[in-house]
Design an enzyme around this catalytic site. Structure first.
Site, PDB file in Angstrom:
ATOM      1  CG  ASP A 146      -2.927  -8.195   0.474  1.00 18.03           C
ATOM      2  OD1 ASP A 146      -2.086  -8.444   1.340  1.00 18.03           O
ATOM      3  OD2 ASP A 146      -3.997  -7.592   0.712  1.00 18.03           O
ATOM      4  CG  HIS A 172      -2.008  -0.995   1.201  1.00 17.77           C
ATOM      5  ND1 HIS A 172      -2.876  -1.149   0.142  1.00 17.77           N
ATOM      6  CD2 HIS A 172      -2.364  -1.939   2.124  1.00 17.77           C
ATOM      7  CE1 HIS A 172      -3.717  -2.138   0.409  1.00 17.77           C
ATOM      8  NE2 HIS A 172      -3.420  -2.632   1.601  1.00 17.77           N
TER       9      HIS A 172
END
Length: 367
Positions: free
Chosen positions: A178, A142
């Site tokens: 993910d 992220h």
């Protein structure tokens, strides 16, 4: 199952020192209740415990651990971001450094070790080892060039991709499974045609609005981003179908010199932050598919890096399945140890989601 090339693993017990504090960030609530953060040390500790008990650690080579240097972090991240994280860690208290990203009193060294151990595996794979697994924390996918985000401090896989390119791997592919969209990695390589980024994730989970089918990169990088948003409940068969219909054709068209897996095991059925239904055997199969593609396209060069995965019961066994498949070992367990009763068949809404992603990729410029 035929043995794979020599497999390396990298982990460091010092990564256990990274502490995000409580999920409750406001006082007095955080003082009244102890609510452990989802991204906590047991994720790594229990994984290593399971690998040791299964005998997997005896079948692989453990790499010497190392920290990323400032110059290596700057391959991806702006100096101001690096300095902000370092200053926050130096204050020896819990601090928020970005959206849903925190540091604790001892987070600086683990952050450097997480990035450094992905680099260590990358160097080993480029040096002739067939594949490797970096079992690290904090995660990274992220984090953008300028901002930590979503439990992530430094984007270890993005750093390793740039490092690999400097070492001669001109075309690098990253497959991110993910459960959350890898927005940081996508943003870093958005306009770069030399890096193919493929994300399979739960549709519109986190960050909201990211990872849509039509998000395909821009400028010279148009078409080098591939997003496969999947509906909640997608299980083993749906992920395998997405690999066959979208991931494999995209990788073959791109023909990478090196393949990375941003392997977050939070699509696991028991994960508290996702709503997918993938079993340990599902992750074993995905790893096998990635290995076959690496063998076909880039002499088996495959680097796997742990991202998310927050079920302390299932994550260690998912990581075991991945490590066993990489090393060519027979499975310790013939089925998911949690004995989850999950439908295996491909459902219509899963097929439609994958078809939409495949159609969007078919309309992309040639890779």
């Amino acid at each position: 199952m035929a043995p794979a090339s020599r497999t390396v693993l990298a982990w460091d017990e010092r990564c256990l020192a990274h502490d995000n504090g409580s999920m409750l960030v406001r006082r007095p609530a955080s003082e009244w209740l102890d609510v452990p953060h989802f991204e906590r040390p047991e994720r790594l500790a229990r994984t290593i415990q399971v690998l040791e008990l299964a005998g997997t650690l005896d079948a692989v080579q453990r790499l010497d651990s190392r920290s990323a240097t400032r110059a290596e972090l700057e391959l991806v991240h702006e100096p101001a971001m690096i300095e902000r994280i370092e200053r926050a860690c130096a204050e020896h208290r819990f601090a928020t450094v970005g959206p849903e990203a925190r540091v604790g009193p001892d987070s600086w060294q683990p952050a450097l070790l997480a990035a450094g151990n992905v680099l260590a595996v990358t160097d080993a794979v480029l040096g002739g080892t067939g594949n490797g697994f970096a079992i690290v924390r904090p995660p990274g996918h992220h984090a953008t060039a300028s901002e930590p985000m979503g439990f992530c401090l430094f984007n270890s896989v993005a750093i390793a991709a740039r490092h690999a390119q400097r070492a001669g791997a001109e075309r690098v592919a990253i497959v991110d499974w993910d459960v959350h969209h890898g927005n940081g990695t996508e943003t870093i390589f958005w306009t770069d045609p030399s890096v193919l980024f493929i994300s399979l994730h739960q549709d519109d989970l986190y960050p909201l609005g990211r990872g849509r089918t039509g998000d395909r990169g821009a400028g010279a990088g148009e078409g080098s981003t591939v997003n496969v948003p999947l509906p909640a409940g997608t299980g083993d068969a749906g992920y395998a179908h997405a690999f066959a219909e979208v991931v494999e054709p995209a990788l073959r068209a791109f023909a990478p010199d090196l393949l990375f897996l941003s392997a977050g095991q939070d699509p696991a059925a028991s994960d508290p932050l996702g709503r997918m239904s993938v079993t340990t055997e599902g992750f074993r199969e995905l790893t096998g598919r990635a290995m076959a593609l690496a063998e076909e396209l880039c002499d088996g060069r495959l680097v796997v890096a742990l991202e998310g995965g927050y079920s302390l019961e299932q994550l260690p066994f998912c990581n075991l399945a991945i490590a066993e498949r990489l090393a060519g070992l027979e499975p310790t367990f013939s089925a998911d140890p949690l004995e989850l009763d999950i439908p295996r068949g491909l459902r219509g809404f899963e097929r439609e989601a994958v078809a939409a992603a495949a159609d969007a990729q078919a309309r992309s410029p040639d890779l």
